[in-house]
Structures are given as C-alpha cells and as structure tokens.
Design a protein around this motif. Structure first.
Motif, PDB file in Angstrom:
ATOM      1  N   ALA A  47      47.542  36.103  54.147  1.00  0.00           N
ATOM      2  CA  ALA A  47      46.605  35.282  55.310  1.00  0.00           C
ATOM      3  C   ALA A  47      45.266  36.372  55.447  1.00  0.00           C
ATOM      4  CB  ALA A  47      47.450  35.608  56.700  1.00  0.00           C
ATOM      5  N   GLU A  48      45.231  37.443  54.759  1.00  0.00           N
ATOM      6  CA  GLU A  48      43.943  38.081  54.970  1.00  0.00           C
ATOM      7  C   GLU A  48      42.897  37.992  53.636  1.00  0.00           C
ATOM      8  OE1 GLU A  48      47.039  39.627  55.028  1.00  0.00           O
ATOM      9  OE2 GLU A  48      47.057  39.494  57.178  1.00  0.00           O
ATOM     10  N   ARG A  49      43.641  37.621  52.643  1.00  0.00           N
ATOM     11  CA  ARG A  49      42.774  37.451  51.441  1.00  0.00           C
ATOM     12  C   ARG A  49      43.408  36.751  50.221  1.00  0.00           C
ATOM     13  NH1 ARG A  49      41.066  43.024  49.619  1.00  0.00           N
ATOM     14  NH2 ARG A  49      40.736  41.940  47.385  1.00  0.00           N
ATOM     15  N   VAL A  50      42.653  36.321  49.419  1.00  0.00           N
ATOM     16  CA  VAL A  50      43.314  35.620  48.069  1.00  0.00           C
ATOM     17  C   VAL A  50      42.696  36.400  47.101  1.00  0.00           C
ATOM     18  CG1 VAL A  50      41.661  33.503  48.329  1.00  0.00           C
ATOM     19  CG2 VAL A  50      43.958  33.456  46.902  1.00  0.00           C
ATOM     20  N   ASP A  51      43.315  36.771  45.964  1.00  0.00           N
ATOM     21  CA  ASP A  51      42.917  37.433  44.798  1.00  0.00           C
ATOM     22  C   ASP A  51      43.070  36.328  43.757  1.00  0.00           C
ATOM     23  OD1 ASP A  51      42.200  39.797  46.210  1.00  0.00           O
ATOM     24  OD2 ASP A  51      44.094  40.497  46.257  1.00  0.00           O
ATOM     25  N   PHE A  52      42.125  36.492  42.658  1.00  0.00           N
ATOM     26  CA  PHE A  52      42.231  35.521  41.701  1.00  0.00           C
ATOM     27  C   PHE A  52      42.371  36.314  40.227  1.00  0.00           C
ATOM     28  CE2 PHE A  52      39.987  33.559  45.228  1.00  0.00           C
ATOM     29  CZ  PHE A  52      40.197  32.099  44.856  1.00  0.00           C
TER      30      PHE A  52
END
Length: 160
Positions: free
Chosen positions: A103-108
C-alpha cells in the motif's frame, strides 16, 4: 440482453507478481504487461505498468528500454511516475519482470534486480493486462511482414 452477475476473475490487490516472458518486436510494435483499476468507482482507475517495451527502444541482442511505473489517469491519490529504464537484456530471450506491491510503494524488478520504486501506488484490486501491439503506420517497409509476439512462460502472484 439480460443483466449478468459481476465477475472479476483474478484481481490482485497487493503482493508480489511476476511474469517470465520473451518478445519479438520491430520498430512498429510493442509488448506490455500492466494492471489497471476496475473503475467500479470512477477514481479507481490508476495503472501499475510492470513492463512496456517498444520495438524502437530495443537494440537487438544488447539492450531494451523497459517502461515501468504508475499512471494516475483520474485517481487523485496516485502521482504520475513512469520511466523507461534501459536494461542490458535481449528481449528475444526469456526474462522475469516483477513487482513487489504494498500500500505504501511498488518496487519494480527485471531478472530479480531492483530497477525502480514508486510511492503511493493504488491499493485497490486491479485487473491484469498482457498485450502485443502492432502499429502498421510506423512500418519502415523492411518490417512489413513482421508479426510481433509475446511468449509468456508463466504469470503468477503471491498475496501478502
């Protein structure tokens, strides 16, 4: 015509998702994998683009610019945060494209290597899209008979 019951299928909400795939593109085509909100409410429409590869951004056998990030569309809670990052990969070979989505971030990730992160992604259920695009008006003539393809070995996800 008759009313149909709503069916969402697999609509992940947060977690780790990955696709192992290879692609064949020319300057007139592209391959992509993204997730988009269902718009069950008008503002739940943002996109998490995991991998978007345009053929004109590929150096065959050497590297490719892999687009990844967030598109806000009409979701006021999500900031537009998208970038095409050049990676030393040959997209004709299999590679793993992934996101670790909270919910706080998305890492690719590409092949397990972190590439970039975006803060405040959408946190609602999203539908998965995998597609191949062909743009005949971009043809150079040499690629007039080219048929783009995206071969997916697997696409999977793990809930948090």
């Amino acid at each position: 015509r008759e009313e149909q019951e709503t069916f969402w299928g697999w609509t992940p909400r947060l977690g780790y998702l990955e696709m192992r795939a290879r692609g064949v593109v020319t300057p007139r085509s592209m391959v992509a994998w993204w997730m988009v909100g269902l718009e069950d409410s008008p503002d739940r429409c943002a996109e998490i683009c995991v991998a978007e590869i345009f053929g004109d951004a590929v150096e065959p056998g050497e590297s490719a610019a892999v687009g990844m990030g967030l598109h806000r569309f009409r979701d006021p809670r999500v900031a537009e945060d998208f970038e095409a990052v050049r990676r030393p990969i040959d997209i004709a070979d299999f590679h793993t494209y992934a996101v670790d989505w909270t919910a706080e971030r998305v890492d690719f990730f590409v092949d397990g290597e972190p590439v970039r992160s975006c803060a405040n992604p959408p946190a609602y259920p999203m539908q998965m899209m995998v597609a191949v695009f062909d743009f005949p008006d971009r043809s150079t003539g040499e690629d007039a008979d080219a048929v783009p393809e995206l071969v997916v070995e697997y696409l999977r996800g793990y809930e948090r």
